[in-house]
Design a protein around this motif. Structure first.
Motif, PDB file in Angstrom:
ATOM      1  N   SER A  80       0.932  -1.246  -0.051  1.00 24.93           N
ATOM      2  CA  SER A  80       0.023   0.053   0.132  1.00 24.93           C
ATOM      3  C   SER A  80       0.699   1.199   0.072  1.00 24.93           C
ATOM      4  CB  SER A  80      -0.930   0.032   1.363  1.00 24.93           C
ATOM      5  OG  SER A  80      -1.707   0.967   1.484  1.00 24.93           O
ATOM      6  N   LEU A 193     -10.131  -0.538  -2.224  1.00 28.66           N
ATOM      7  CA  LEU A 193     -10.301  -1.192  -0.721  1.00 28.66           C
ATOM      8  C   LEU A 193     -11.675  -1.873  -0.738  1.00 28.66           C
ATOM      9  CD1 LEU A 193      -8.886   1.405   1.744  1.00 28.66           C
ATOM     10  CD2 LEU A 193      -8.013  -0.578   1.298  1.00 28.66           C
ATOM     11  N   THR A 329      -3.535  -0.078   6.644  1.00 32.96           N
ATOM     12  CA  THR A 329      -3.539  -1.317   6.016  1.00 32.96           C
ATOM     13  C   THR A 329      -3.245  -2.405   7.226  1.00 32.96           C
ATOM     14  OG1 THR A 329      -2.999  -0.771   3.932  1.00 32.96           O
ATOM     15  CG2 THR A 329      -2.404  -2.933   4.326  1.00 32.96           C
ATOM     16  N   THR A 377      -8.387   3.505   4.926  1.00 32.99           N
ATOM     17  CA  THR A 377      -7.619   2.180   4.845  1.00 32.99           C
ATOM     18  C   THR A 377      -7.825   1.573   6.408  1.00 32.99           C
ATOM     19  OG1 THR A 377      -5.513   3.349   5.511  1.00 32.99           O
ATOM     20  CG2 THR A 377      -6.048   3.137   2.956  1.00 32.99           C
TER      21      THR A 377
END
Length: 459
Positions: A80, A193, A329, A377
């Motif tokens: 990411s 996502l 993440t 995220t």
């Protein structure tokens, strides 16, 4: 050290682009490149940015202690961070070439010099278009031109109102690009996502969200037009014509057509196409600029300056964005059990309530200093899947992207409010809450209604 930082950013961009185009062997280099890049960045950034690196290290230690599959989680986090760095580096190539274009500057000057009756509309639509090419550079370019133009006004009262209205038009025009632009982090990250989401499916809802932002901003500016103690002096005719915008429009059409054709023909994700097309288009534009020795510096000097000065000069922003992606993440799998243990289950809420929550989540977290990338995220793991909610993936994307745009207007910690505040010489908090408070309330209500209409009627 700057040269090494710039070179690593370029390498990360190349490797991630190759992986997007299914050359998977290149991706094995990503963890090593990201760790080396972050190490170089952390040495040279401010302590506020170093705090994000420290938080990422602490979170990694927690993941190692708690998660059985922590290796895969960390690798996803590094991936990411690499994607964000690559996407950022690709977009800066376009900004680099645009900043040396006399045509782009002439177009910006023409917009800033419009008479009061159409200045807001011209600047907010112009800022929307400039944002597609320059990203945050649109606020820097137009903000500088606007304040320079306003500084020529001798009346202090008129000058103060003019600066505020012009900067708000620029800011609102910029954020209106966030719900749909394929060159924005909002769409690139949100579509990545949300399971099943695609930019091509989400863009139509984003267009309407952008229109709502533009029209609502113009309407409020018209309704709350300031009353002056003295009538404004007569203004002379504006130099130039709307034809000055033609080069900008040509570039946007060329970029849009090229990206769309390649995306449809190859099936590569839209962000992967953007990361290839934008640098190539920037290279071609730069060659045109240098043709016949039109610029005072050579192509080689430009390349060296870009790698050794311009890219490293964004180290603070790159560090923040990369660490936001990594922390979100890695922190997502850690957050899920905590939320479940607290008895919070978003899937138990009505779908309409979840969608409205998504519209307001990013702006609310933005007031607490959370970057939109980090917020989205981090909380993506606890958002119910679209099929659980009974809506299309594009409806969830529309809700999150709408909230992302609102956060860009009101959060005192985002680049948009910080830039506008610096030009106006007021605090970002003043811009977000005093200047935009009413607009945020009106816009949030309108976008919430639109998201529900799209989810249950159209989407």
């Amino acid at each position: 050290m700057d040269a090494a930082t710039g070179t690593l950013l370029v390498l990360v961009a190349i490797v991630v682009t190759l992986d997007e185009w299914d050359l998977h062997g290149a991706f094995v280099l990503i963890p090593f490149l990201v760790v080396a890049l972050v190490a170089l960045l952390a040495i040279r950034v401010a302590r506020s940015r170093q705090a994000f690196v420290l938080a990422a290290l602490v979170l990694t230690g927690v993941a190692m202690a708690v998660l059985p599959d922590w290796q895969q989680t960390v690798l996803r986090g590094l991936g990411s961070a690499a994607f964000i760095a690559a996407f950022f580096a690709a977009l800066t190539t376009l900004r680099n070439v645009a900043e040396s274009s006399p045509a782009i500057r002439a177009a910006g000057t023409f917009l800033a010099e419009q008479p009061p009756g159409r200045r807001y509309a011209a600047l907010t639509v112009g800022s929307h278009l400039f944002a597609l090419l320059l990203n945050y550079g649109a606020i820097s370019l137009l903000g500088n031109l606007a304040t320079t133009s306003a500084a020529q006004e001798p009346n202090a009262e008129i000058r103060r109102h003019r600066i505020r209205r012009m900067l708000l038009a620029i800011q609102r025009g910029f954020v209106s690009s966030l719900p749909w632009s394929p060159l924005g982090f909002s769409m690139a990250i949100t579509n990545a996502l949300i399971p099943g989401a695609r930019w091509a499916d989400s863009v139509s809802a984003g267009f309407v969200s952008a229109g709502i932002i533009l029209v609502a901003g113009w309407a409020l500016d018209t309704i709350f037009k300031p009353r002056l103690s003295v009538p404004p002096p007569p203004r002379g005719p504006v130099e130039g014509s709307w034809g000055l915008l033609r080069p900008l429009l040509v570039l946007l059409v060329l970029l849009g057509v090229t990206v769309s054709v390649l995306h449809n023909q190859t099936g590569v994700r839209i962000v992967g196409v953007v990361m290839l097309v934008v640098p190539l288009l920037s290279l071609g534009w730069a060659l045109v600029q240098h043709r016949g020795g039109a610029l005072a510096f050579s192509k080689r000097d430009r390349l060296v300056r870009y790698v050794t000065r311009e890219l490293p000069g964004t180290r603070g922003e790159v560090t923040l964005l990369m660490m936001a992606g990594y922390i979100g993440t890695v922190g997502g799998p850690l957050l899920g059990p905590v939320v479940a243990g607290a008895g919070i289950d978003l899937a138990a809420l009505p779908t309409w309530a979840v969608l409205i929550l998504l519209v307001w989540l990013v702006p609310l977290l933005g007031q607490l200093g959370m970057n939109p990338i980090l917020a989205v995220t981090l909380f993506a793991s606890i958002i119910p899947a679209p099929e659980v909610l009974g809506v299309s993936p594009s409806a969830v994307v529309a809700a999150i992207a709408a909230g992302w745009a609102i956060s860009g207007i009101c959060s005192p910690f985002t680049a948009t409010t910080l830039l506008v505040g610096s030009f106006a010489r007021v605090s970002a908090l003043h811009v977000g809450l005093r200047w935009n408070g009413v607009f945020v309330g009106v816009l949030g209500g309108l976008l919430s209604i639109w998201v529900l209409i799209y989810a249950f009627v159209i989407g």
